[in-house]
Design a protein around this motif. Sequence first.
Motif, PDB file in Angstrom:
ATOM      1  N   MET A 166       0.815  -1.205   0.000  1.00 26.52           N
ATOM      2  CA  MET A 166       0.000   0.000   0.000  1.00 26.52           C
ATOM      3  C   MET A 166       0.853   1.262   0.000  1.00 26.52           C
ATOM      4  N   THR A 217       0.496   3.998  -2.870  1.00 28.31           N
ATOM      5  CA  THR A 217       0.005   5.301  -2.429  1.00 28.31           C
ATOM      6  C   THR A 217       0.996   6.425  -2.713  1.00 28.31           C
ATOM      7  N   HIS A 234      -4.151   2.819   3.955  1.00 30.35           N
ATOM      8  CA  HIS A 234      -5.318   2.435   3.157  1.00 30.35           C
ATOM      9  C   HIS A 234      -6.232   3.630   2.915  1.00 30.35           C
ATOM     10  N   PHE A 288      -4.658   5.756   0.302  1.00 28.78           N
ATOM     11  CA  PHE A 288      -4.768   5.104  -1.008  1.00 28.78           C
ATOM     12  C   PHE A 288      -6.167   5.304  -1.588  1.00 28.78           C
TER      13      PHE A 288
END
Length: 242
Positions: free
Chosen positions: A154, A158, A234, A237
């Motif tokens: 991630m 990201t 998360h 992202f």
Amino acid sequence: MVVKRIFLLAVSDWKNISRDPLLIFSMVGSLLLALLVRFGVPELHAFLSQHISFSLNEHFLIIIGLVLLMAPLMIGILYGFILLDERDEGLLLYYSITPLTKSGYLFGRLLFPIGITFLLAYSIILIQGIVAVRFASFIPVAFLFALQTPIITMIMATLASNKVEGLALTKVINLCILVPLIDYILASPLLNVVAMFFPVYWPVAMLLENQPTRYWIDFILGIMMTVLWFTVIHYKFQRKIE
């Protein structure tokens, strides 16, 4: 149906990985490193003991811990590149309108790397041959190592806008290997506390821990720090792909 689609997604990943030697090396690199440790570290220990009276034996566990840490780093980077590729190709938008959905796509992209890393952790323990590790007590350690993989993935997806930026980012991510060494080598309480804020610190700390009570405290703290990092990454992202 969704489970079947996630499985087909994983099969597609394996096909893509098998076509690229660099991606194949990412899958087996930590195992090759474990082989190097198995045959090279005892020889290095004998050489150092003979010539400079330095015993490497007492540092075998931290060596294995760093080798184990390479598994989530390499698998996380591998799947990070896969995510970057598919984001550039617009596949994220495609999956968002299929029965798999965007959430199912991310679940598959993050679940399989966790399983792969868990199996790699046990494979490294089987191969390394320089320290004795009880398989049952290693389960929480292997699980915590495996949970580092989606964080790395991630972070790649990201912070990098494309594969070129992703390649540059891997150099920074690989510095995570130094985090457990801060606590191991340095006697600075402040730096040790800083190291504890990085989730990669905790599985290595568990491997080095001799006290059963402290072992489980490390596990709980490691889970908490891992969940915190994953939640933040998360969220960022999701903001980036909206």
